[in-house]
Design a protein around this motif. Structure first.
Motif, PDB file in Angstrom:
ATOM      1  N   PHE A  19     -10.566  -3.236   3.383  1.00 46.50           N
ATOM      2  CA  PHE A  19     -10.636  -2.767   4.774  1.00 46.50           C
ATOM      3  C   PHE A  19      -9.683  -1.596   4.986  1.00 46.50           C
ATOM      4  CE2 PHE A  19      -9.395  -3.209   9.326  1.00 46.50           C
ATOM      5  CZ  PHE A  19     -10.646  -2.984   9.878  1.00 46.50           C
ATOM      6  N   HIS A  20      -8.462  -1.746   4.484  1.00 56.37           N
ATOM      7  CA  HIS A  20      -7.455  -0.703   4.646  1.00 56.37           C
ATOM      8  C   HIS A  20      -7.896   0.590   3.948  1.00 56.37           C
ATOM      9  CE1 HIS A  20      -3.622   1.446   4.013  1.00 56.37           C
ATOM     10  NE2 HIS A  20      -3.147   0.759   5.042  1.00 56.37           N
ATOM     11  N   TRP A  60      -3.564 -10.076  -3.186  1.00 54.85           N
ATOM     12  CA  TRP A  60      -3.711  -8.614  -3.179  1.00 54.85           C
ATOM     13  C   TRP A  60      -2.409  -7.879  -2.910  1.00 54.85           C
ATOM     14  CZ3 TRP A  60      -2.303  -6.738   1.534  1.00 54.85           C
ATOM     15  CH2 TRP A  60      -2.467  -7.567   2.647  1.00 54.85           C
ATOM     16  N   ARG A 104      -0.810   7.235   6.153  1.00 55.07           N
ATOM     17  CA  ARG A 104      -1.402   5.936   6.523  1.00 55.07           C
ATOM     18  C   ARG A 104      -0.293   4.909   6.704  1.00 55.07           C
ATOM     19  NH1 ARG A 104      -6.546   4.492   4.923  1.00 55.07           N
ATOM     20  NH2 ARG A 104      -6.127   2.694   6.251  1.00 55.07           N
ATOM     21  N   TYR A 122      -8.438 -11.317   6.639  1.00 51.00           N
ATOM     22  CA  TYR A 122      -7.179 -10.853   6.044  1.00 51.00           C
ATOM     23  C   TYR A 122      -7.270 -10.868   4.515  1.00 51.00           C
ATOM     24  CZ  TYR A 122      -2.174 -11.086   4.752  1.00 51.00           C
ATOM     25  OH  TYR A 122      -0.941 -10.884   4.185  1.00 51.00           O
ATOM     26  N   PHE A 139       0.808  -1.239   0.000  1.00 59.44           N
ATOM     27  CA  PHE A 139       0.000   0.000   0.000  1.00 59.44           C
ATOM     28  C   PHE A 139       0.832   1.275   0.000  1.00 59.44           C
ATOM     29  CE2 PHE A 139      -3.005  -2.847   2.601  1.00 59.44           C
ATOM     30  CZ  PHE A 139      -3.663  -3.300   1.481  1.00 59.44           C
ATOM     31  N   THR A 153      -8.159  -7.480   3.068  1.00 54.84           N
ATOM     32  CA  THR A 153      -7.364  -6.360   3.562  1.00 54.84           C
ATOM     33  C   THR A 153      -7.409  -5.110   2.676  1.00 54.84           C
ATOM     34  OG1 THR A 153      -5.897  -7.736   4.886  1.00 54.84           O
ATOM     35  CG2 THR A 153      -4.995  -5.629   4.145  1.00 54.84           C
ATOM     36  N   PRO A 154      -7.317  -5.229   1.326  1.00 56.76           N
ATOM     37  CA  PRO A 154      -7.303  -3.990   0.522  1.00 56.76           C
ATOM     38  C   PRO A 154      -8.572  -3.156   0.707  1.00 56.76           C
ATOM     39  CG  PRO A 154      -6.993  -5.937  -0.881  1.00 56.76           C
ATOM     40  CD  PRO A 154      -7.109  -6.439   0.515  1.00 56.76           C
ATOM     41  N   PHE A 178      -5.201  -7.688  15.789  1.00 58.93           N
ATOM     42  CA  PHE A 178      -4.572  -6.372  15.630  1.00 58.93           C
ATOM     43  C   PHE A 178      -4.978  -5.682  14.323  1.00 58.93           C
ATOM     44  CE2 PHE A 178      -1.489  -8.020  18.793  1.00 58.93           C
ATOM     45  CZ  PHE A 178      -1.470  -6.936  19.658  1.00 58.93           C
ATOM     46  N   GLN A 179      -5.638  -6.411  13.438  1.00 65.06           N
ATOM     47  CA  GLN A 179      -6.154  -5.769  12.239  1.00 65.06           C
ATOM     48  C   GLN A 179      -7.569  -5.245  12.461  1.00 65.06           C
ATOM     49  OE1 GLN A 179      -7.062  -8.221   8.583  1.00 65.06           O
ATOM     50  NE2 GLN A 179      -6.212  -6.477   7.496  1.00 65.06           N
ATOM     51  N   SER A 180      -8.428  -6.090  12.987  1.00 64.89           N
ATOM     52  CA  SER A 180      -9.864  -5.796  12.955  1.00 64.89           C
ATOM     53  C   SER A 180     -10.350  -4.955  14.124  1.00 64.89           C
ATOM     54  CB  SER A 180     -10.650  -7.109  12.921  1.00 64.89           C
ATOM     55  OG  SER A 180     -10.394  -7.800  11.719  1.00 64.89           O
ATOM     56  N   TYR A 232      -3.286   2.484  14.887  1.00 68.60           N
ATOM     57  CA  TYR A 232      -4.266   1.577  14.308  1.00 68.60           C
ATOM     58  C   TYR A 232      -4.244   1.698  12.787  1.00 68.60           C
ATOM     59  CZ  TYR A 232      -8.449  -1.132  13.480  1.00 68.60           C
ATOM     60  OH  TYR A 232      -9.325  -2.071  13.016  1.00 68.60           O
ATOM     61  N   ARG A 278      -0.709   4.587  -0.682  1.00 66.48           N
ATOM     62  CA  ARG A 278      -1.673   5.106   0.297  1.00 66.48           C
ATOM     63  C   ARG A 278      -0.988   5.823   1.462  1.00 66.48           C
ATOM     64  NH1 ARG A 278      -5.984   0.043   0.977  1.00 66.48           N
ATOM     65  NH2 ARG A 278      -6.307  -0.344  -1.245  1.00 66.48           N
TER      66      ARG A 278
END
Lengths: 132, 341
Positions: free
Chosen positions: B17-18, B312, A24, B11, A2, B14-15, B45-47, A76, A5
């Motif tokens: 969500f990010h 991705w 980000r 996961y 990314f 991810t694209p 730690f992602q969600s 985060y 971004r």
């Protein structure tokens, strides 16, 4: 990951002491603030010295040196980080901004040293507005 | 024959969500609507912001959402962040405490299995076992590229598991550790982005050369392979984008024989169905699903396979939901042919 971004589109503002922009995390999950091992910022090719940069997440700004010791706070993955730079801003409504962000991936130690992932992003952006 | 249960890890998305295109809640709903479950895996730690701390009322809302979507919780992805601090790795006591907070969160959220990572040594796994028992959890050590079942770290765990004899400790195979070739879309995508054929061919040939060598048994060998890929990138005039093709190939695409997962099959508590491509025939060109699924079925594995689409990393055109759906169709076809044979 990314890399495009990293610099948030349209986030460049000129401040009384310099400029600010939003960044980000180029990664899929939250990382400790201390994972930010490298944050280089340049405007129109003029690179800011590290001590002219502050980095804010969770509503708290800190120097880059202080960020490195901050492993209790995390950045985060959906949150903007705010980068403020004390600098002379050249005239003009559009500027080229370059950010190099190196983050430590804390669960990937190779021979006792966590992997460092460095991503570079360059964007030419119009100044949004004059922030206070 | 009762085949393994399918599912997905968020996961894979991810694209979206990010990019803030879909929220955590949206993704759970969509997984239910599109039939990509029933198993649901989440990386804490992602969600979840603030993880492993959970906001008041979060767990109850989450469980209701999962129920409403017709899904079942399969595994919580915890992270063993030994490199949390910049100045040194965490001590064993600190890492136990760090993992324990995530185990508590898994329990509160209702997950039966927690994925742990390789900084958790056999000693630490043993220290976590009474907590797993208390919290009614099973701990699965992920076996991820560049590790393999024969790697000393994994063998040391296996010995400890055999000594402790607890059903609450096991492994989570990640199919990315046992690829048969580089994902074709990787080379295609970078060719389209203008990376010269000569460089792409050199990366591919080097990966194939590694493939013929003995598997990595220590971190020094992994470091040497990273350096080898960087040298190729420099020699052939690559840049800071193209270098990732090489270094990712060392980190993500492992060389284990897919049939070797059989060696740890009794200890498999969850599976990461890592994949990258679906070809015109509906098959995965780098992760041989016929072998991977056959061996799970033969072993009587009836847990979840979390589909984990990681294409991705370079593929920005295929829709992650459609890719996961295609991998589920492939899996169901293989199960059907195994049932018929």
């Amino acid at each position: 990951m990314f890399r495009e971004r990293i610099i948030v589109d349209g986030s460049l503002t000129v401040t009384p002491g310099g400029y600010a922009l939003a960044v980000r995390l180029p990664w899929y999950r939250a990382l400790p603030v201390s994972a930010v091992e490298q944050l280089d910022v340049a405007l129109d090719g003029v690179r800011a010295p590290a001590d002219a940069i502050s980095f804010e997440v969770n509503g708290r700004a800190r120097s880059l040196a202080a960020a490195r010791d901050d492993w209790d706070e995390s950045w985060y993955v959906l949150d903007d980080g705010v980068v403020r730079v004390a600098a002379e801003v050249p005239p003009g409504s559009a500027h080229e901004v370059e950010v190099v962000l190196g983050v430590r991936i804390p669960y990937l130690p190779v021979a006792g040293k966590p992997l460092l992932m460095t991503e570079r992003c360059v964007k030419t952006m119009s100044v949004k507005e004059t922030a206070v | 024959m009762t085949p393994p249960k399918l599912g997905v890890t968020l996961y894979s998305f991810t694209p979206y969500f990010h990019a803030r295109q879909y929220t955590f809640e949206d993704l759970i709903r969509i997984v239910g609507e599109r039939g990509l479950g029933p198993g649901l895996e989440v990386v804490g730690f992602q969600s979840i912001k603030g993880f492993p701390r959970l906001p008041d009322g979060f767990a109850a809302r989450f469980r209701r959402l999962v129920d409403d979507a017709g899904l079942e919780l399969s595994c919580l992805g915890a992270n063993a962040d030994a490199g949390l601090r910049q100045d040194r790795l965490l001590t064993e006591d600190e890492l136990v405490e760090y993992m324990l907070a995530q185990l508590e969160a898994a329990r509160t959220l209702g997950f039966p299995v927690v994925r742990v990572q390789h900084s958790v040594t056999p000693d630490l796994m043993e220290r976590l076992l009474p907590h797993a028992e208390r919290l009614d959890l099973t701990l699965g050590m992920e076996i991820h590229s560049p590790h393999s079942v024969g790697h000393p770290k994994i063998q040391a765990l296996l010995e400890r598991y055999e000594r402790l004899g607890s059903p609450r400790l096991g492994f989570i195979p990640d199919w990315g550790a046992s690829l048969t070739q580089l994902p074709p879309s990787l080379l295609r995508t970078y060719r389209d982005k203008g990376v010269p054929d000569e460089l792409l061919t050199a990366f591919r040939d080097q990966w194939n050369a590694f493939h013929a060598e003995p598997l990595i048994m220590d971190d020094a060998e992994q470091g040497a392979r990273f350096r080898r890929m960087r040298e190729i990138n420099e020699r052939l005039g690559g840049d800071d984008v193209s270098v990732r093709i090489g270094t990712n190939s060392v980190g993500l695409f492992g060389h284990m024989d897919p049939a070797d997962w059989k060696q740890i099959m009794p200890w498999v508590v969850h599976v990461h169905g890592k994949f990258y491509d679906i070809d015109a025939d509906g098959a995965e060109p780098s992760a041989p699903h016929d072998i991977l699924l056959r061996d799970l079925v033969d072993a009587g594995y009836q847990g979840y396979i979390s589909t984990e689409w990681e294409g991705w990393h370079w593929n920005e055109t295929d829709d992650p939901f459609a890719m996961v759906a295609a991998q589920h169709r492939l899996s169901e076809r293989v199960f059907a042919s195994l049932a018929a044979s």
